[in-house]
Design a protein around this motif. Structure first.
Motif, short mmCIF file in Angstrom:
data_model
loop_
_atom_site.label_atom_id
_atom_site.label_comp_id
_atom_site.label_asym_id
_atom_site.label_seq_id
_atom_site.Cartn_x
_atom_site.Cartn_y
_atom_site.Cartn_z
N PRO A 124 0.84 -1.20 0.00
CA PRO A 124 0.00 0.00 0.00
C PRO A 124 0.88 1.25 0.00
O PRO A 124 2.00 1.22 0.53
CB PRO A 124 -0.78 -0.12 1.32
N ASN A 125 0.37 2.30 -0.55
CA ASN A 125 1.01 3.62 -0.43
C ASN A 125 2.48 3.66 -0.79
O ASN A 125 3.32 4.00 0.04
CB ASN A 125 0.86 4.16 0.99
N ALA A 175 5.38 5.32 -3.39
CA ALA A 175 5.57 6.44 -4.32
C ALA A 175 6.46 5.99 -5.46
O ALA A 175 7.20 5.02 -5.34
CB ALA A 175 6.20 7.62 -3.59
N THR A 191 9.12 6.58 1.87
CA THR A 191 10.05 7.19 0.92
C THR A 191 11.31 7.59 1.65
O THR A 191 11.27 8.18 2.72
CB THR A 191 9.42 8.44 0.29
N ASP A 206 2.69 12.45 -4.96
CA ASP A 206 2.91 11.75 -3.69
C ASP A 206 2.58 10.27 -3.80
O ASP A 206 2.29 9.76 -4.87
CB ASP A 206 2.04 12.39 -2.60
N ALA A 207 2.59 9.64 -2.70
CA ALA A 207 2.35 8.20 -2.63
C ALA A 207 0.92 7.86 -2.98
O ALA A 207 0.06 8.71 -3.11
CB ALA A 207 2.65 7.73 -1.21
N GLY A 208 0.66 6.57 -3.13
CA GLY A 208 -0.72 6.14 -3.19
C GLY A 208 -1.21 5.65 -4.54
O GLY A 208 -1.62 6.45 -5.35
N TYR A 209 -1.08 4.39 -4.78
CA TYR A 209 -1.82 3.82 -5.90
C TYR A 209 -2.09 2.35 -5.62
O TYR A 209 -1.63 1.82 -4.62
CB TYR A 209 -1.08 4.00 -7.22
#
Ligand code: BG6
Length: 480
Positions: free
Chosen positions: A356-357, A359, A390, A477-480
């Motif tokens: 999860p999360n 970058a 990160t 930013d992070a998150g996909y």
């Protein structure tokens, strides 16, 4: 020996560029023993200035740090002489030639002459003609250093090029783009071509997008009259940023020879489609919110209804096997929140990601200030957490190379000229290819008086900037 010796002739010697950049750079080279022995420097300009006064003005712009340097400055100034004369009159140039010949006799025969044109465009052609006809030497090489503006669009640049080519060979012309002399720009080819792990992923399969950014915290500062004729696209993007782009994107040259390097750079430029208004975001700065800094339109030289952009962001696509579909986003602006030039390569999403999360990886080359190369990558959060965070692999020059003083771009470039190395200078076909990318857009902006978005002095730029960058694929930013 006299064989290695040089005369550097600085045209426009009483002007701002000469005092601010040319002489300090020459002194920097002298100080570090990079000027060939028996180098002399002859300044030339219209103003009548006494030699003492001239030397005083040179030294007022040079910082010395200790007694040794003080002594070196004295020796350096002794090499600097001055001749006054006009830029369009044979007699004046003959006088200049006599002065150079005199020095030559004293030392016993110079081989090379370097002509540094720190001149406004209006006198550029007559001066280059006068030099060629009256100050050229047959006893060694002649090298002509020229500075932008190289025209305003494809056509005017071609005209200038033709006029110059009537008197000088392409081989003798050194077109300066001072960004090519910056340490971190010179570092780009080594990063790419001397490292397996960058070289291997340097293509559309692994790179999602590239951003090249130039920010300056100052406005036009009274230079508005000059600036308004050109605008930020011509002032920064068409030259400095596009040159960086071409090095980031070029194929590996066959050798490091200037022609091999420039052959590859020009191929990149020729593979870029001309920009349209849909590819750009334009801005113009207004006064700072606290009222302390004036807006662009308040600069004395700027017409009250000027639509000249002081900020521009644009997206470029290179039609090649390596880069097809990869956006190169170039951004530049004056009167922003900080000084910063950087190259940011953002890599693709991890395929089949299980965390999860996370970058995207990024490689950042910070050109200025505080030169650095750093890599943003995912790392396990230390401790009992198993989250990915990160982190950075960080090569900061100030920390890693503490004893090295990074030279000014001009020092590095003048040294190249003295050596006759043209790899870091712009070739005529590169210049032409660069103009072709921008000319239709520039003409449309001017014809239709396209209004730039306003942004406040000291801000990050026009409000639409984040959306523009994200629309072209950058993920913040992070998150996909
Ligand atoms: C020049 C531009 O080419 O570059 C200026 O004409 C700009 O407008 C300057 O300020 C920036 O150079 P540097 O080396 O200070 O980043």
């Amino acid at each position: 020996s006299a064989e290695d010796s040089m005369v550097v002739i600085v045209l426009g010697a009483s002007g701002d560029l000469a005092f601010k950049k040319t002489y300090p750079a020459l002194f920097g080279l002298y100080k570090n023993s990079f000027l060939p022995p028996n180098t002399d420097i002859v300044g030339y300009a219209r103003s009548h200035i006494e030699l003492d006064e001239f030397r005083k003005r040179i030294s007022s712009r040079i910082k010395v740090n200790n007694e040794k340097e003080q002594q070196q400055l004295k020796e350096f100034l002794a090499k600097c002489t001055y001749v006054s004369g006009s830029y369009d009159d044979a007699k004046s140039f003959k006088k200049l030639n006599d002065a150079v010949d005199d020095i030559q006799k004293r030392v016993g025969g110079y081989r090379h002459r370097v002509f540094y044109m720190a001149l406004p465009p209006s006198v550029f052609i007559p001066a280059s003609k006068g030099l060629r006809e009256h100050v050229y030497t047959r006893k060694g090489n002649n090298r002509l250093i020229v500075e932008k503006p190289f025209g305003k669009d494809t056509e005017s640049s071609k005209e200038l090029g033709h006029a110059l080519a009537q008197h000088w060979l392409e081989d003798e012309i050194y077109r300066i783009d001072h960004y090519l002399g910056k340490e971190m720009v010179k570092n780009l080819m080594i990063l790419r071509f001397a490292n397996v792990f960058f070289g291997a992923v340097w293509n559309r399969q692994y790179i999602h997008n590239v951003q090249i950014t130039f920010k300056e915290p100052i406005g036009t500062q009274g230079r508005g009259g000059y600036f308004d004729e050109f605008g930020i696209i011509r002032d920064i993007m068409q030259n400095h940023l596009l040159q960086i782009l071409s090095i980031v994107a070029m194929e590996k040259p066959v050798t490091l020879d200037a022609e091999d390097v420039r052959n590859e750079k020009v191929k990149v430029l020729r593979a870029i489609q001309p920009l349209t208004v849909d590819d750009v975001l334009l801005g113009q700065y207004t006064g700072s919110p606290d009222g302390k800094e004036p807006g662009y339109l308040e600069d004395k030289g700027v017409p009250k209804d000027s639509v000249t952009p002081t900020f521009a962001a644009a997206v470029f696509y290179i039609k090649s096997e390596r880069w097809d579909g990869v956006p190169f986003i170039l951004k530049c602006g004056k009167a922003l929140d900080q000084q910063k030039t950087e190259i940011r390569v953002q890599f693709q999403d991890v395929a089949g990601n299980i965390y999860p999360n996370i970058a995207r990886n990024e490689l950042v080359v910070r050109v200025q200030p505080e030169e650095a190369v750093y890599m943003k990558f995912m790392n396990k959060k230390p401790g009992l957490s198993s989250a990915a965070v990160t982190s950075e692999l960080d090569l900061s020059y100030a920390k890693r190379y503490q004893d090295v003083k990074i030279p000014d771009a001009y020092e590095s470039l003048i040294l190249d000229v003295l050596k006759g190395d043209k790899a870091n200078f712009v070739r005529d076909d590169e210049l032409d290819a660069a103009w072709k990318i921008f000319t239709p857009l520039l003409h449309q902006i001017e014809r239709e008086k396209i209004k730039p978005e306003q942004y406040a002095f000291g801000s990050r730029g026009p409000a639409g900037l984040n959306a523009f960058v994200e629309k072209h694929g950058y993920r913040r930013d992070a998150g996909y």
